[in-house]
Design an enzyme around this catalytic site. Structure first.
Site, PDB file in Angstrom:
ATOM      1  N   GLY A  96       0.956  -1.132   0.119  1.00  0.00           N
ATOM      2  CA  GLY A  96      -0.038   0.042  -0.012  1.00  0.00           C
ATOM      3  C   GLY A  96       0.967   1.300  -0.031  1.00  0.00           C
ATOM      4  N   LYS A 100       1.631   4.838  19.837  1.00  0.00           N
ATOM      5  CA  LYS A 100       3.161   4.917  19.707  1.00  0.00           C
ATOM      6  C   LYS A 100       3.660   5.507  21.163  1.00  0.00           C
ATOM      7  CE  LYS A 100       2.324   6.953  15.060  1.00  0.00           C
ATOM      8  NZ  LYS A 100       1.316   7.900  14.209  1.00  0.00           N
TER       9      LYS A 100
HETATM   10  N1  LIG Z   1       0.567   5.423   5.764  1.00  0.00           N
HETATM   11  C1  LIG Z   1       1.428   5.902   6.709  1.00  0.00           C
HETATM   12  O1  LIG Z   1       1.672   7.215   6.736  1.00  0.00           O
HETATM   13  C2  LIG Z   1       2.060   5.283   7.782  1.00  0.00           C
HETATM   14  C3  LIG Z   1       3.118   5.799   8.579  1.00  0.00           C
HETATM   15  C4  LIG Z   1       3.597   4.923   9.653  1.00  0.00           C
HETATM   16  C5  LIG Z   1       3.336   3.787   9.784  1.00  0.00           C
HETATM   17  N2  LIG Z   1       2.317   3.072   8.937  1.00  0.00           N
HETATM   18  C6  LIG Z   1       1.903   1.639   9.139  1.00  0.00           C
HETATM   19  O2  LIG Z   1       2.416   1.133   8.035  1.00  0.00           O
HETATM   20  C7  LIG Z   1       1.306  -0.112   7.746  1.00  0.00           C
HETATM   21  C8  LIG Z   1       0.619   0.028   6.377  1.00  0.00           C
HETATM   22  O3  LIG Z   1       0.092   1.237   6.355  1.00  0.00           O
HETATM   23  P1  LIG Z   1      -0.353   1.744   4.667  1.00  0.00           P
HETATM   24  O4  LIG Z   1      -0.695   3.234   5.061  1.00  0.00           O
HETATM   25  O5  LIG Z   1       0.828   1.389   3.739  1.00  0.00           O
HETATM   26  O6  LIG Z   1      -1.694   1.182   4.421  1.00  0.00           O
HETATM   27  P2  LIG Z   1      -2.435   0.662   3.170  1.00  0.00           P
HETATM   28  O7  LIG Z   1      -3.871   0.309   3.735  1.00  0.00           O
HETATM   29  O8  LIG Z   1      -1.941   1.743   2.187  1.00  0.00           O
HETATM   30  O9  LIG Z   1      -1.332  -0.628   2.691  1.00  0.00           O
HETATM   31  C9  LIG Z   1      -1.826  -1.923   3.295  1.00  0.00           C
HETATM   32  C10 LIG Z   1      -1.474  -3.090   2.391  1.00  0.00           C
HETATM   33  O10 LIG Z   1      -1.341  -4.234   2.867  1.00  0.00           O
HETATM   34  C11 LIG Z   1      -2.034  -5.263   2.335  1.00  0.00           C
HETATM   35  N3  LIG Z   1      -2.737  -6.106   3.127  1.00  0.00           N
HETATM   36  C12 LIG Z   1      -3.719  -5.663   4.324  1.00  0.00           C
HETATM   37  N4  LIG Z   1      -4.185  -6.634   4.798  1.00  0.00           N
HETATM   38  C13 LIG Z   1      -3.701  -7.931   4.244  1.00  0.00           C
HETATM   39  C14 LIG Z   1      -4.020  -9.121   4.255  1.00  0.00           C
HETATM   40  N5  LIG Z   1      -4.767  -9.640   5.012  1.00  0.00           N
HETATM   41  N6  LIG Z   1      -3.213 -10.187   3.524  1.00  0.00           N
HETATM   42  C15 LIG Z   1      -2.519  -9.653   2.527  1.00  0.00           C
HETATM   43  N7  LIG Z   1      -2.132  -8.225   2.427  1.00  0.00           N
HETATM   44  C16 LIG Z   1      -2.793  -7.398   3.087  1.00  0.00           C
HETATM   45  C17 LIG Z   1      -3.049  -4.166   1.435  1.00  0.00           C
HETATM   46  O11 LIG Z   1      -3.486  -5.191   0.258  1.00  0.00           O
HETATM   47  C18 LIG Z   1      -1.900  -3.368   1.061  1.00  0.00           C
HETATM   48  O12 LIG Z   1      -1.043  -3.330   0.245  1.00  0.00           O
HETATM   49  C19 LIG Z   1       0.310   0.242   8.769  1.00  0.00           C
HETATM   50  O13 LIG Z   1       0.786  -0.761  10.012  1.00  0.00           O
HETATM   51  C20 LIG Z   1       0.429   1.505   9.526  1.00  0.00           C
HETATM   52  O14 LIG Z   1      -0.087   1.715  10.505  1.00  0.00           O
HETATM   53  C21 LIG Z   1       1.536   4.213   7.936  1.00  0.00           C
HETATM   54  N1  LIG Z   2      -1.899   7.392  10.794  1.00  0.00           N
HETATM   55  C1  LIG Z   2      -0.564   7.822  11.299  1.00  0.00           C
HETATM   56  C2  LIG Z   2       0.504   7.276  10.165  1.00  0.00           C
HETATM   57  C3  LIG Z   2       1.606   7.201  10.851  1.00  0.00           C
HETATM   58  O1  LIG Z   2       2.042   6.453  11.910  1.00  0.00           O
HETATM   59  C4  LIG Z   2      -0.338   9.218  11.395  1.00  0.00           C
HETATM   60  O2  LIG Z   2      -1.439  10.056  10.872  1.00  0.00           O
HETATM   61  O3  LIG Z   2       0.359   9.586  12.010  1.00  0.00           O
END
Ligand SMILES: NC(=O)c1ccc[n+]([C@@H]2O[C@H](COP(=O)([O-])OP(=O)(O)OC[C@H]3O[C@@H](n4cnc5c(N)ncnc54)[C@H](O)[C@@H]3O)[C@@H](O)[C@H]2O)c1
Ligand SMILES: N[C@@H](CCO)C(=O)O
Ligand code: NA
Length: 428
Positions: A12, A206
């Site tokens: 994602g 966090k």
């Molecule tokens: N987006 C941010 O800014 C950010 C920042 C820090 C941490 N995070 C963390 O990073 C992680 C991912 O966040 P994101 O924003 O990329 O999410 P997203 O929803 O954009 O992507 C998630 C991905 O995981 C896959 N996925 C989800 N469930 C699945 C399953 N059961 N089987 C196989 N694939 C699966 C989805 O298909 C997708 O490709 C989360 O733990 C989030 O808390 C995100």
């Molecule tokens: N959803 C989280 C992503 C980073 O952990 C935020 O907005 O800070």
């Protein structure tokens, strides 16, 4: 040159950004680590989706747990999210077979951090999570390694990019909460379920991790007092502005005589404080150590910023870096205390919707006096045509207990017509 075979679960916002960053920085990472960091296997939900990534030659797993358990990989990167399976089962499977893990998943660490750290210790595989706290800010490494010589008294800050983005745009552009949340989602800042962001749980996850690193406690998000930003209105932000404050969602962990107090709630901070100027998706983490006090400021969410932290962890894995997950062996982590919010001391902003009848102001003043609460200011305004008036009280330092008792008494007096709004104030 030896290869570091990376298995990536989740493509994602963050997963795709990590894939791209490893491609773009390939030569530099090779030069710095002496190894080629290559994604050899991936798992994600939708195979047909065009992500703009060249996945030729990469093995596709339908099941992320199978990738972690059976994939021909040297490190497993979990970027799916969620505090249960498949994320948990996949991380556990990789650790159990001695494969190091890199994750951005604070919800999983907040819920299962102790168990996963035990698994990492048992198999001597590293569990790395710089991206899980404050996105691109290297606060995990800073606390766990760079500040190891310090006794930490307090860790606090703005830990959720989505909330800070919403509060900034609402205050500066008078936009509605929902418009700002929609933008944060569109920009890839928000969690898959944005209630985690706006109700304060993401900040709590966090903070629980930071508390463990700073104070040597077991990660325990349940012991944190949590309030989010959902109930804040434009009127509150405007009133705060008029009074010389900005409203921020803060996470605070502080050493007290009775233990470590951890709390998450909206806080009014004077406009001239550096933290008040931290705007948009930017996060800030302040650490008070006995030798060093510092504040780190940087992007807290978004694909590239978060990928930067993930790739930093992969760099450590490639160099064979080792260490305890939360800085100490799990057996030495102590239990975290539950925050005693009733004992919290400070100034308070109290907004009341009062019925327009004689004696209301006197009733409010009397209930405050009964609780020994001194008022710094009282503002009353009746919006045109409204049956009720808005009264805003700013108190001098008092206790949470006194404020809650005074409000309960005012409610019992029948002079208010809607739920009161209470925001804690930090002052010079
Ligand atoms: N987006 C941010 O800014 C950010 C920042 C820090 C941490 N995070 C963390 O990073 C992680 C991912 O966040 P994101 O924003 O990329 O999410 P997203 O929803 O954009 O992507 C998630 C991905 O995981 C896959 N996925 C989800 N469930 C699945 C399953 N059961 N089987 C196989 N694939 C699966 C989805 O298909 C997708 O490709 C989360 O733990 C989030 O808390 C995100
Ligand atoms: N959803 C989280 C992503 C980073 O952990 C935020 O907005 O800070
Ligand atoms: Na970080």
């Amino acid at each position: 040159m030896s290869e570091l075979k990376v298995g990536l679960a989740g493509l994602g916002t963050v997963g795709a950004a990590v894939f791209r960053m490893l491609e773009r920085r390939k030569a530099e990472l090779e030069a710095r680590t002496g190894r080629t960091l290559r994604v050899t296997a991936v798992a994600a939900r939708d195979r047909s989706r065009d992500r703009g990534l060249d996945l030729g030659g990469v093995i596709w797993f339908e099941d992320p747990v199978a990738l972690a358990r059976d994939g021909d990989i040297d490190v497993f990167v979990e970027l799916m999210g969620g505090d249960g399976d498949p994320a948990k089962a996949a991380v556990a499977a990789a650790l159990d077979r001695g494969i190091p893990v890199v994750t951005a998943n604070k919800a999983l660490l907040a819920k299962c951090g102790v168990e996963l750290a035990q698994r990492a210790e048992a198999s001597r595989a590293g569990l790395h999570f710089e991206a899980a706290v404050a996105g691109g800010i290297p606060i995990v490494k800073t606390l766990r390694e760079s500040l190891a010589g310090n006794t930490i008294e307090r860790v606090s800050g703005i830990l959720n990019g989505t909330c800070n983005y919403i509060l900034t745009r609402m205050a500066e552009e008078k936009l509605s909460f929902h418009v700002c949340l929609g933008e944060a989602q569109r920009l890839g800042y928000a969690e898959a379920d944005p209630t985690f962001d706006i109700d304060g749980f993401d900040t709590a996850h966090k903070l629980a991790i930071l508390t463990s690193l700073a104070f040597g406690t077991q990660v325990d998000a349940d012991s944190i007092y949590v309030e989010g930003i959902r109930q804040l209105t434009l009127a509150d932000l405007e009133a705060a502005d008029d009074l010389g404050y900005r409203v921020k969602l803060l996470g605070v962990a502080v050493r007290t005589e009775t233990g470590i107090e951890q709390r998450v709630h909206p806080t009014m901070v004077p406009k001239h404080w550096p933290i008040a100027q931290v705007s948009g998706v930017t996060n800030a983490v302040a650490v008070d150590g006995d030798a060093v006090a510092l504040t780190l400021v940087g992007p807290g969410a978004g694909g590239a910023a978060t990928a930067s932290a993930v790739v930093g962890d992969l760099f450590d894995v490639a160099r064979g870096a080792r260490g305890y997950t939360f800085g100490l062996p799990v057996a030495e982590l102590t239990k975290a205390e539950r925050a005693a919010m009733q004992r919290h001391e400070g100034g308070y902003y109290i907004r009341l919707a009062v019925v327009n009848k004689p004696g209301t102001a006197a009733t409010i003043a009397r209930r405050m006096a009964d609780e020994q609460i001194s008022l710094e200011s009282i503002m009353q305004r009746r919006p045109d045509g409204a049956e009720t008036a808005r009264v805003i009280l700013i108190t001098y330092a008092t206790t949470e207990e006194a404020v809650r008792r005074a409000i309960a008494a005012i409610e019992a007096d029948g002079v208010i017509s809607a739920l009161p709004q209470v925001i804690r104030i930090e002052k010079d």
